[in-house]
Scaffold this active site. Structure first.
Site, short mmCIF file in Angstrom:
data_model
loop_
_atom_site.label_atom_id
_atom_site.label_comp_id
_atom_site.label_asym_id
_atom_site.label_seq_id
_atom_site.Cartn_x
_atom_site.Cartn_y
_atom_site.Cartn_z
N CYS A 2 52.84 24.17 38.29
CA CYS A 2 51.98 24.89 37.34
C CYS A 2 50.49 24.71 37.65
CB CYS A 2 52.21 24.39 35.93
SG CYS A 2 53.91 24.45 35.41
N ARG A 27 50.01 26.48 44.88
CA ARG A 27 50.81 25.41 44.29
C ARG A 27 52.26 25.82 44.09
NH1 ARG A 27 46.78 22.05 41.41
NH2 ARG A 27 48.31 21.31 39.93
N TRP A 75 55.69 27.10 36.89
CA TRP A 75 56.80 26.75 37.77
C TRP A 75 57.87 26.17 36.84
CZ3 TRP A 75 59.47 22.37 39.56
CH2 TRP A 75 60.16 22.54 40.78
N ASN A 100 50.77 21.92 31.76
CA ASN A 100 51.30 21.50 33.06
C ASN A 100 51.97 20.15 32.82
OD1 ASN A 100 51.74 20.88 35.70
ND2 ASN A 100 49.59 20.76 36.29
N GLY A 101 53.20 19.99 33.28
CA GLY A 101 53.90 18.71 33.08
C GLY A 101 55.11 18.90 32.18
N GLU A 485 30.63 43.57 64.90
CA GLU A 485 31.34 42.32 64.66
C GLU A 485 32.85 42.58 64.56
OE1 GLU A 485 30.77 39.32 64.94
OE2 GLU A 485 32.27 38.31 63.72
N LYS A 489 35.56 40.85 67.01
CA LYS A 489 36.71 40.08 66.52
C LYS A 489 38.00 40.59 67.15
CE LYS A 489 35.46 37.05 64.90
NZ LYS A 489 34.09 37.01 65.05
N GLU A 492 38.14 39.62 70.85
CA GLU A 492 38.23 38.17 71.03
C GLU A 492 39.67 37.66 70.89
OE1 GLU A 492 34.45 35.60 69.49
OE2 GLU A 492 35.38 36.85 67.99
N HIS A 508 27.10 61.51 71.44
CA HIS A 508 26.36 61.28 72.69
C HIS A 508 27.20 60.51 73.70
CE1 HIS A 508 22.85 62.92 70.80
NE2 HIS A 508 22.97 62.05 69.80
N LYS A 607 34.46 27.52 71.33
CA LYS A 607 33.79 27.54 70.03
C LYS A 607 32.30 27.22 70.17
CE LYS A 607 33.95 27.82 65.61
NZ LYS A 607 34.04 29.21 65.17
#
Ligand code: G6P
Length: 612
Positions: A2, A27, A75, A100-101, A485, A489, A492, A508, A607
């Site tokens: 939760c 979670r 959950w 929660n719990g 960019e 990406k 790369e 053009h 990097k």
């Protein structure tokens, strides 16, 4: 497991709560819900089985809004995953609670409450606590007393967040075992299961201890310890520099870093925007204000992705100040003669702070004595560039592990906007422009989160690129560097040959390449250049090109057989280059994953390029 989020603010809180839930999704959970006290003072809620996105859809159809609220991802422990078991749980439309719990003695308490006429609508242990609180309020307790009183009746581990119709200004939280933090804002406060949930809205936190109960209002927090004594808990600044360098739930660092952008941007903005403008301390160094006031020209120098952020920076500097700005890649700049310019500010931009060409270009300028001051926008404190420059404006992206730069790039753009604000201030310019910049930047983490919601759609789209050898990216104005960019990406990490053009340059040359095999990716925010861009798109479409357009939802670009439109949130014009970067990052990532390349370590690339 939760997750809990809560907020009390002057602004509407539904989106903050939803955002918090999204950030807690890692979670694990099976249902989600949210409650607020609305304008009529009524406690209202929305719950949905499944993902936070389902809750979001429901809220889209049937909105609820207020200035105080709580939210939850559940959950299941007691009772199957189902809407009626999802939190928040209400008692008599008077108290709303998320939990929660586990409350271990819930069965006895339930039996007792039933005999007193309390009606249960879920199989959860949580609903018991909502009724206990309601009973305490009926007996005359205020909300805080009610919580302290109820706590003494509970056995188990829990954290709670509570709101009540009787006291629409107060959020009560309690912690016994399950973690809970209070996030401190300016005239607004938040609670969450962890700081991740709250990083878009604050970076100052109080970690509650076991046994603590807290009263959280817009302008004040009161905490009581396990013995009901008032207690002060320290305020911690989140260590946003130390992003965990493990993958967590992510398959690749690049994806993790793409998703870290809202928190990296929030960290980069932290403490830098004040009520009266951008803080001068944003730039570290001597006589910043005095010397910025003297600047008459700017030269930006950078490489790779950092060069692209500089290109965007030039648009902003020249649009918002009267200072002419030039930009050049460092490897070119360092080997040619530049005529001296009066009162020149030299800006280097670098995620690593160690790029050999950028350092050499800076060295050359210093030797020539041709600058008023040198400023580096850099992500690594104590790097060579920060040591060699007069001033530094640090991005706070945390370590970036993926070779293809993502969060370092968007935080560089944020740093450039802060710099523009400082230049306006130093020059005694129009302060309303600084306000416009500041207001925009404050919204940015949430807008990025919204753009990240396109992830699934982009993953599907990526399949269309699997067999492609080439791609064209188009943009106009400050979106042209974003197209550059995007193309960088893609090449790369997916090894697809990609080029970017200002859309007006299409006829053009690159138009000759356009046929049904050529994908053309375009970014189309709703700016002054939109209509021009639409004409460029027509030129492509009428030649059979396959167009993929990331467009503002208000841009009114109609999809067609060879024109695919992906809707972006509406973004203030100054933020468009930053927000539209996100889908292009995601596209290249998913194409690379499908192609099976080494996403985080693409062939032949590094990097930090410390050789020429
Ligand atoms: C390398 C990295 C790029 C980066 C460029 C410039 O090529 O792979 O991601 O943009 O260097 O690096 P810098 O550290 O100066 O930003």
């Amino acid at each position: 497991m939760c997750g809990i989020v809560g907020a009390v603010a002057q602004r509407p809180v539904t989106e903050i709560l939803l955002e918090g839930l999204r950030r807690l999704e890692y979670r694990g959970y099976d249902s989600a819900g949210l409650a607020v006290i609305d304008e009529q003072g009524q406690l209202v809620r929305s719950r949905a089985l499944g993902r936070v996105a389902s809750l979001q859809e429901r809220l889209h159809k049937e909105p609820i809004e207020g200035h105080i609220g709580i939210a939850h991802t559940r959950w299941a422990t007691h009772g199957v995953p189902a809407e009626h078991n999802a939190h928040p749980h209400f008692s008599n439309d008077r108290v709303g609670l998320v939990h929660n719990g586990i409350v271990e003695n819930h069965a006895e308490l339930r039996a007792e409450l039933k005999t007193q006429g309390y009606v249960f609508t879920s199989e959860t242990d949580t609903e018991v606590v909502a009724h206990l609180l309601s009973r305490a309020l009926e007996n005359g307790d205020d909300l805080m007393q009610a919580m302290l009183n109820v706590r003494s009746q509970l056995i188990g581990a829990y954290s709670f967040a509570v709101i009540a119709h009787d006291d629409p200004e107060t959020l009560i939280v309690a912690r016994q075992g399950s973690p809970l933090v209070i996030g401190l804002g300016l005239g607004e406060n938040f609670v969450g299961s962890d700081i991740q949930a709250l990083l878009p809205v604050t970076s100052r936190f109080i970690y509650l201890e076991n046994g603590d109960v807290a009263r959280v209002k817009r302008y004040g927090i009161e905490i009581f310890d396990v013995n009901n004594r008032p207690i002060e808990r320290p305020v911690k600044q989140s260590n946003v520099n130390s992003f965990a360098s493990d993958l967590g739930e992510y398959r690749h660092f690049m994806l993790k870093e793409i998703f870290e952008q809202p928190s990296a941007i929030a960290a980069t903005l932290e403490g830098r925007i004040a009520a009266n403008g951008i803080n001068w301390g944003t730039i570290k160094g001597q006589q910043v204000q005095e010397r910025l006031a003297q600047v008459e020209s700017i030269q930006i120098i950078a490489c790779g992705t950092s060069f692209h952020s500089g290109l965007v920076g030039r648009y902003w500097i020249e649009a918002l100040t009267d200072i002419p700005c030039q930009i050049e890649v460092a490897s070119e700049y360092r080997y040619r003669r530049q005529p001296p310019r009066k009162n020149q500010l030299v800006i280097t931009i670098s995620q690593s702070g160690e790029t050999a060409d950028t350092l050499a270009a800076l060295e050359k300028i210093k030797q020539e004595g041709s600058c008023l001051a040198s400023l580096t926008i850099c992500n690594v404190p104590e790097s060579s560039l920060t040591r060699e420059s007069d001033w530094s404006l640090m991005t706070v992206a945390g370590p970036e592990i993926g070779v293809a730069s993502t969060k370092a790039f968007t935080t560089q753009l944020v740093a450039l906007q802060l710099l523009v604000g400082l230049l306006i201030q130093a020059k005694g310019g129009d302060i309303s422009k600084v306000e416009q910049l500041s207001n925009g930047l404050r919204q940015l983490p949430l807008l990025i989160e919204q753009a990240l919601n396109l992830n699934d759609a982009i993953e599907t789209l990526a399949e269309r690129f699997l067999e492609k050898q080439h791609a064209l990216f188009l943009g106009r104005g400050e979106m042209y560097p974003i197209a550059l960019e995007g193309a960088l990406k893609l090449k790369e990490i997916s090894y697809i040959h990609a080029e970017a053009y200002p859309a007006g340059e299409l006829k053009h040359g690159p138009l000759a390449l356009v046929d049904s095999e050529m994908p053309i990716i375009t970014v189309a925010p709703n700016t002054a250049l939109l209509e021009k861009l639409k004409s460029n798109l027509e030129e492509v479409r009428s030649r059979g090109g396959e167009l993929y357009v990331f467009a503002d939802k208000e841009a009114h670009i109609q999809p067609f057989s060879n024109l695919h439109v992906l809707e972006m949130p509406h973004v203030p014009e100054l933020l468009t280059p930053i927000v539209y970067t996100i889908p292009l990052q995601l596209l290249s990532y998913h194409v690379a994953v499908l192609k099976g390349t080494d996403v985080d370590k693409p062939r032949n690339l590094a990097k930090s390029v410390t050789v020429e």
